[in-house]
Design an enzyme around this catalytic site. Structure first.
Site, PDB file in Angstrom:
ATOM      1  N   HIS A 326       0.800  -1.218   0.000  1.00 34.15           N
ATOM      2  CA  HIS A 326       0.000   0.000   0.000  1.00 34.15           C
ATOM      3  C   HIS A 326       0.835   1.271   0.000  1.00 34.15           C
ATOM      4  O   HIS A 326       0.324   2.342  -0.364  1.00 34.15           O
ATOM      5  CB  HIS A 326      -0.956   0.004   1.197  1.00 34.15           C
ATOM      6  N   GLY A 327       2.072   1.194   0.416  1.00 35.13           N
ATOM      7  CA  GLY A 327       2.863   2.417   0.376  1.00 35.13           C
ATOM      8  C   GLY A 327       4.172   2.306   1.123  1.00 35.13           C
ATOM      9  O   GLY A 327       4.354   1.426   1.973  1.00 35.13           O
TER      10      GLY A 327
END
Length: 477
Positions: A326-327
């Site tokens: 996700h990041g």
């Protein structure tokens, strides 16, 4: 080019008319047109990254061909490894290079040493996490002999760049979407109508629910030190509905647009906030990513079969990777690990497959337990979203600490925002609609569907938040 923009409305209107009228019954021409339209759509964000998606397409297309023709097992594994290394390498460079460098420098500085390595000014290509997983699953499935390699570069390129789901999913499998480019597509009225319904419902989720909640979420999270417990609770709950309305709204619109073009893509959300435990939540939330990790990471590691130690290891690996996907921030890693902590007891007690049916409420003890379990699960999910939304882990813990230490539940935030009550009413309305349509993909059913559709469109026009900066949250992933 945002789905909720006038530019996209003009773009898709032109695509739709040319696709069904000028190119009717010309499958190959339609595929070329879809590919060209998809590249225009993607290039609208930043034309410089068109070369990247084209390179990713060419590499995996030709590797898929080589893998399918190779008879030597070792050489076949090497070709698959090249595909995986190439795709993961792209992600690591564009998405995680600066993260690793910054943490490396900080680690050396913490023990008194200086590092000369510096970060780079790297722009994250929109949708790279989605289309790299899509192309990588193709070569893996070809290697496993689950699908045959594509004989058409045009079809494969259109599959990779298919604009409805290009930048934020669902992450489609080649076994499902790719064959649809080879068959003649005929306009189906019922399919088109269901697609239109999903687009309307997706727009309502995005610009009415998600973007309304975003106004309050941003203010509360940016000023959490001055907020009381009720305001902090509202901020966390509003973010839960912001990210759900935003991401599931995008997925609904993507599915709807695909149907208008004669394609079927997979469902990505299935009323996740009515889940009765975390395992059920992850079967209902971002389904395309969850099943991708299940099929290509979790099961190959051994899944839930084996020793307790192996099970624990596999769960933590899968949620750690999911968080990191996700990041490039430790908040996402912690978010993944926290979900693993919630999930693990269910797996070890063999309760992770307990709720496979759709939830229903009856006036008995079982119905009461369903309600209690839904509230508990929602509360657990909301706590994880605090880490997902916060800029740092320290801020997330400070947010939660203030929530449990302040214990002031007066209407501080409600009293200073003009439309705060209206926002609560909107979210409550949304929950009710979701509940009564929980067994269906959209709420426009029954003999009153026209009236209900008109009312939702009216709410979109009157209460929708229209902003040039209203990006979808998952564009950053």
């Amino acid at each position: 080019m945002l789905f909720n923009s006038f530019t996209f409305f003009v773009f898709f209107s032109i695509v739709f008319l040319c696709y069904w009228f000028a190119l009717k019954d010309k499958t190959k021409s339609q595929n070329i047109f879809i590919l060209a339209s998809s590249y225009i759509f993607y290039g609208w964000w930043d034309w410089r990254f068109l070369g990247l998606i084209a390179l990713s397409t060419l590499v995996d297309y030709y590797l898929g061909k080589l893998i399918s023709k190779e008879l030597n097992t070792i050489r076949k594994k090497i070709l698959l490894a090249i595909s995986i290394i190439f795709n993961v390498g792209l992600l690591c460079y564009f998405k995680y290079y600066n993260f690793f460098i910054d943490n490396w420098v900080d680690a050396w500085q913490s023990i008194g040493f200086e590092s000369n390595i510096s970060s780079l000014n790297i722009i994250l290509p929109v949708g790279i996490s989605f289309y790299t997983f899509q192309t990588m699953s193709y070569t893996i499935d070809v290697y496993r002999n689950k699908i045959k390699h594509s004989n058409s570069l045009i079809n494969f390129a259109a599959f990779v760049a298919f604009f409805p789901q290009l930048v934020a999913g669902p992450i489609e499998r080649a076994s499902h979407l790719l064959p649809q480019f080879s068959i003649k597509r005929v306009f189906n009225y019922d399919q088109a109508v269901s697609g239109f319904y999903l687009i309307v419902w997706g727009l309502f989720k995005k610009i009415v629910i998600a973007d309304t909640c975003a106004t309050y979420v941003n203010t509360i999270f940016d000023n959490y030190e001055n907020m009381n417990s009720l305001s902090l609770l509202l901020g966390a709950v509003y973010f839960a509905f912001q990210i759900y309305g935003d991401f599931s709204g995008y997925s609904d619109i993507a599915i709807g647009i695909s149907r208008l073009l004669g394609f079927d893509i997979m469902m990505n959300f299935n009323k996740p906030y009515f889940s009765r435990n975390i395992a059920e939540f992850w079967r209902r939330w971002h389904i395309s990513l969850s099943t991708w990790f299940r099929d290509y990471v979790y099961i190959p590691l051994g899944g839930s079969i084996g020793t307790p130690v192996g099970k624990v290891r596999n769960v933590f690996i899968i949620f750690l990777i999911s968080g990191f996907w996700h990041g490039a921030n430790w908040t996402f890693v912690f978010w993944g690990l926290l979900n693993a902590v919630y999930f693990l007891p269910l797996l070890l007690l063999n309760k992770n497959r307990k709720y496979l049916n759709n939830v229903s409420i009856s006036f008995n003890l079982s119905g009461l337990m369903n309600i209690i379990n839904m509230f508990i699960t929602f509360f657990l999910v909301v706590t994880t979203w605090v880490f997902f939304r916060s800029k740092t882990i320290t801020e997330a813990f400070a947010y939660l600490k203030r929530f449990i230490s302040d214990l002031n539940f007066t209407n501080q935030y409600l009293s200073i925002e003009r439309y705060a009550i209206e926002a609560l009413i909107l979210v409550s309305f949304f929950i009710l609609v979701e509940w009564f349509s929980r067994n269906y993909e959209h709420p426009f059913l029954g003999k009153y569907k026209t009236i209900y559709l008109t009312f939702i469109i009216f709410l979109i026009i009157v209460l929708g938040v229209y902003s040039e900066h209203s990006d979808f949250i998952y564009f950053q992933f």
